[in-house]
Scaffold this motif. Structure first.
Motif, PDB file in Angstrom:
ATOM      1  N   THR A 138       0.831  -1.207   0.000  1.00 16.03           N
ATOM      2  CA  THR A 138       0.000   0.000   0.000  1.00 16.03           C
ATOM      3  C   THR A 138       0.861   1.251   0.000  1.00 16.03           C
ATOM      4  O   THR A 138       0.615   2.203  -0.753  1.00 16.03           O
ATOM      5  CB  THR A 138      -0.933   0.013   1.224  1.00 16.03           C
ATOM      6  OG1 THR A 138      -1.785  -1.140   1.181  1.00 16.03           O
ATOM      7  CG2 THR A 138      -1.789   1.270   1.231  1.00 16.03           C
ATOM      8  N   SER A 139       1.886   1.247   0.830  1.00 16.65           N
ATOM      9  CA  SER A 139       2.785   2.402   0.888  1.00 16.65           C
ATOM     10  C   SER A 139       3.565   2.564  -0.405  1.00 16.65           C
ATOM     11  O   SER A 139       3.829   3.684  -0.849  1.00 16.65           O
ATOM     12  CB  SER A 139       3.754   2.252   2.062  1.00 16.65           C
ATOM     13  OG  SER A 139       3.057   2.254   3.280  1.00 16.65           O
ATOM     14  N   ARG A 141       2.523   1.879  -3.353  1.00 15.00           N
ATOM     15  CA  ARG A 141       1.619   2.524  -4.313  1.00 15.00           C
ATOM     16  C   ARG A 141       1.519   4.021  -4.038  1.00 15.00           C
ATOM     17  O   ARG A 141       1.512   4.839  -4.967  1.00 15.00           O
ATOM     18  CB  ARG A 141       0.240   1.873  -4.241  1.00 15.00           C
ATOM     19  CG  ARG A 141       0.199   0.435  -4.761  1.00 15.00           C
ATOM     20  CD  ARG A 141      -1.233  -0.026  -4.979  1.00 15.00           C
ATOM     21  NE  ARG A 141      -1.291  -1.378  -5.519  1.00 15.00           N
ATOM     22  CZ  ARG A 141      -1.639  -2.448  -4.821  1.00 15.00           C
ATOM     23  NH1 ARG A 141      -1.975  -2.323  -3.548  1.00 15.00           N
ATOM     24  NH2 ARG A 141      -1.668  -3.645  -5.381  1.00 15.00           N
ATOM     25  N   GLN A 142       1.433   4.389  -2.753  1.00 12.74           N
ATOM     26  CA  GLN A 142       1.328   5.810  -2.410  1.00 12.74           C
ATOM     27  C   GLN A 142       2.587   6.571  -2.821  1.00 12.74           C
ATOM     28  O   GLN A 142       2.511   7.686  -3.344  1.00 12.74           O
ATOM     29  CB  GLN A 142       1.085   5.960  -0.907  1.00 12.74           C
ATOM     30  CG  GLN A 142      -0.269   5.435  -0.446  1.00 12.74           C
ATOM     31  CD  GLN A 142      -0.470   5.608   1.044  1.00 12.74           C
ATOM     32  OE1 GLN A 142      -0.133   6.635   1.613  1.00 12.74           O
ATOM     33  NE2 GLN A 142      -1.018   4.589   1.692  1.00 12.74           N
ATOM     34  N   VAL A 143       3.743   5.964  -2.586  1.00 10.92           N
ATOM     35  CA  VAL A 143       4.998   6.602  -2.984  1.00 10.92           C
ATOM     36  C   VAL A 143       5.077   6.715  -4.504  1.00 10.92           C
ATOM     37  O   VAL A 143       5.533   7.730  -5.048  1.00 10.92           O
ATOM     38  CB  VAL A 143       6.202   5.807  -2.441  1.00 10.92           C
ATOM     39  CG1 VAL A 143       7.503   6.340  -3.034  1.00 10.92           C
ATOM     40  CG2 VAL A 143       6.250   5.880  -0.919  1.00 10.92           C
ATOM     41  N   SER A 144       4.616   5.685  -5.207  1.00  7.16           N
ATOM     42  CA  SER A 144       4.641   5.703  -6.670  1.00  7.16           C
ATOM     43  C   SER A 144       3.796   6.845  -7.217  1.00  7.16           C
ATOM     44  O   SER A 144       4.172   7.503  -8.198  1.00  7.16           O
ATOM     45  CB  SER A 144       4.134   4.367  -7.222  1.00  7.16           C
ATOM     46  OG  SER A 144       4.973   3.303  -6.815  1.00  7.16           O
ATOM     47  N   ILE A 145       2.649   7.089  -6.588  1.00  6.24           N
ATOM     48  CA  ILE A 145       1.790   8.197  -7.015  1.00  6.24           C
ATOM     49  C   ILE A 145       2.513   9.527  -6.837  1.00  6.24           C
ATOM     50  O   ILE A 145       2.469  10.406  -7.704  1.00  6.24           O
ATOM     51  CB  ILE A 145       0.468   8.184  -6.224  1.00  6.24           C
ATOM     52  CG1 ILE A 145      -0.367   6.959  -6.617  1.00  6.24           C
ATOM     53  CG2 ILE A 145      -0.329   9.470  -6.475  1.00  6.24           C
ATOM     54  CD1 ILE A 145      -1.605   6.760  -5.769  1.00  6.24           C
ATOM     55  N   LYS A 146       3.202   9.670  -5.696  1.00  2.00           N
ATOM     56  CA  LYS A 146       3.952  10.906  -5.455  1.00  2.00           C
ATOM     57  C   LYS A 146       5.037  11.099  -6.511  1.00  2.00           C
ATOM     58  O   LYS A 146       5.261  12.198  -7.010  1.00  2.00           O
ATOM     59  CB  LYS A 146       4.573  10.876  -4.057  1.00  2.00           C
ATOM     60  CG  LYS A 146       3.570  10.968  -2.916  1.00  2.00           C
ATOM     61  CD  LYS A 146       4.265  10.935  -1.573  1.00  2.00           C
ATOM     62  CE  LYS A 146       3.265  10.986  -0.429  1.00  2.00           C
ATOM     63  NZ  LYS A 146       2.527  12.268  -0.406  1.00  2.00           N
ATOM     64  N   GLU A 191       6.627   1.823   7.771  1.00  3.64           N
ATOM     65  CA  GLU A 191       6.195   2.449   6.529  1.00  3.64           C
ATOM     66  C   GLU A 191       5.320   3.660   6.798  1.00  3.64           C
ATOM     67  O   GLU A 191       5.354   4.637   6.050  1.00  3.64           O
ATOM     68  CB  GLU A 191       5.458   1.445   5.644  1.00  3.64           C
ATOM     69  CG  GLU A 191       4.165   0.919   6.234  1.00  3.64           C
ATOM     70  CD  GLU A 191       3.423   0.024   5.258  1.00  3.64           C
ATOM     71  OE1 GLU A 191       3.729   0.081   4.068  1.00  3.64           O
ATOM     72  OE2 GLU A 191       2.527  -0.706   5.694  1.00  3.64           O
ATOM     73  N   GLN A 192       4.530   3.649   7.875  1.00  2.73           N
ATOM     74  CA  GLN A 192       3.723   4.809   8.211  1.00  2.73           C
ATOM     75  C   GLN A 192       4.606   5.979   8.622  1.00  2.73           C
ATOM     76  O   GLN A 192       4.322   7.135   8.314  1.00  2.73           O
ATOM     77  CB  GLN A 192       2.747   4.451   9.338  1.00  2.73           C
ATOM     78  CG  GLN A 192       1.653   3.483   8.902  1.00  2.73           C
ATOM     79  CD  GLN A 192       0.867   3.999   7.707  1.00  2.73           C
ATOM     80  OE1 GLN A 192       0.520   5.182   7.644  1.00  2.73           O
ATOM     81  NE2 GLN A 192       0.597   3.130   6.752  1.00  2.73           N
ATOM     82  N   LEU A 195       6.039   7.422   5.384  1.00  2.00           N
ATOM     83  CA  LEU A 195       5.084   8.187   4.592  1.00  2.00           C
ATOM     84  C   LEU A 195       4.729   9.515   5.247  1.00  2.00           C
ATOM     85  O   LEU A 195       4.298  10.444   4.577  1.00  2.00           O
ATOM     86  CB  LEU A 195       3.814   7.355   4.368  1.00  2.00           C
ATOM     87  CG  LEU A 195       3.967   6.210   3.363  1.00  2.00           C
ATOM     88  CD1 LEU A 195       2.725   5.344   3.357  1.00  2.00           C
ATOM     89  CD2 LEU A 195       4.250   6.747   1.970  1.00  2.00           C
ATOM     90  N   ASP A 196       4.879   9.607   6.558  1.00  2.00           N
ATOM     91  CA  ASP A 196       4.604  10.854   7.263  1.00  2.00           C
ATOM     92  C   ASP A 196       5.884  11.313   7.958  1.00  2.00           C
ATOM     93  O   ASP A 196       6.104  11.021   9.130  1.00  2.00           O
ATOM     94  CB  ASP A 196       3.489  10.656   8.287  1.00  2.00           C
ATOM     95  CG  ASP A 196       3.044  11.985   8.901  1.00  2.00           C
ATOM     96  OD1 ASP A 196       3.647  13.024   8.553  1.00  2.00           O
ATOM     97  OD2 ASP A 196       2.113  11.984   9.721  1.00  2.00           O
TER      98      ASP A 196
END
Length: 228
Positions: A138-139, A141-146, A191-192, A195-196
């Motif tokens: 999940t993380s 994917r979030q990093v890939s979007i960024k 990972e949280q 991401l933050d």
């Protein structure tokens, strides 16, 4: 002709040794690496002979001596040169990074990674990699979007662009904590934090992110790669 140019002398500190108690290097050899070897044993169906060697290595990390690596690996000639100055010395007295890399290479030799054709080679860390990847997907994917959105911000190097760049720099910094020595459930916690970045801001002793952002902002037509 006399060369009057001043020569700058750089005093490079001595390498960190794994034998230095209370250091991260010592902690690695007394705690992290034994856990990694245990995970390798638990995740694979090795023969009794290989298991015996792995258990012996785990139990003797603090007294293990350096000896040549003898297998069919394509890097065997290079390792012969690398190890020549250290043969017969206690592993824990080697420079930390070299000692750790050597240990991982020893693991491949013990588990006979290079004994079979490449197509049949068994990665002793495969299970750990898959579990960690599944936990962090999940993380990822979030990093890939960024990362995908960042180029669209590059045309105007405004405040939004600078904030995005700062975040990428922090991802680069804290992403280095993702390690095989962490169990998959621990990866979920880390990972949280990655991401933050604000969650870990207080743990950065010296933060020159602003200077880096200013420097990169002055670049034109330069390529910069982020490893996150």
């Amino acid at each position: 002709m006399t060369n009057n140019k001043q020569q700058t002398t750089i005093n490079i500190p001595a390498p960190l040794l794994s034998s230095e108690e209370n250091s991260f290097a010592y902690y690695t050899f007394t705690s992290r690496l034994p856990i990694i070897i245990e995970q390798v044993i638990a995740a694979n169906n090795f023969s009794p002979a290989i298991l015996e060697k792995l258990n012996k290595l785990k139990a003797g990390l603090l007294v293990e001596l350096v000896h040549p690596i003898d297998d069919q690996g394509p890097d065997i000639i290079d390792w012969k040169d690398y190890l020549q100055p250290f043969l017969g010395k206690p592993l824990i007295e080697l420079p930390f990074y070299f000692a750790e890399v050597y240990l991982y290479r020893r693991l491949l030799a013990i588990t006979e990674y290079f004994a079979s054709p490449t197509a049949e080679a068994i990665d002793p860390f495969e299970s750990q990699k898959r579990h960690s990847l599944a936990k962090a997907i999940t993380s990822i994917r979030q990093v890939s979007i960024k990362l995908d959105n960042f180029p669209t911000l590059s045309a105007e190097r405004n405040e939004q662009w600078q904030l995005a760049l700062r975040h990428l720099l922090y991802l680069n910094l804290w992403g280095n904590r993702m390690d095989l020595s962490f169990a998959p459930k621990e990866v979920g916690k880390l990972e949280q934090q990655v991401l933050d970045p604000k969650l870990k801001q207080s743990q950065i002793i010296l933060d020159d992110t602003g200077l880096i952002v200013d420097k990169i902002s002055s670049f034109h037509h330069n390529r910069i790669d982020f490893i996150v």
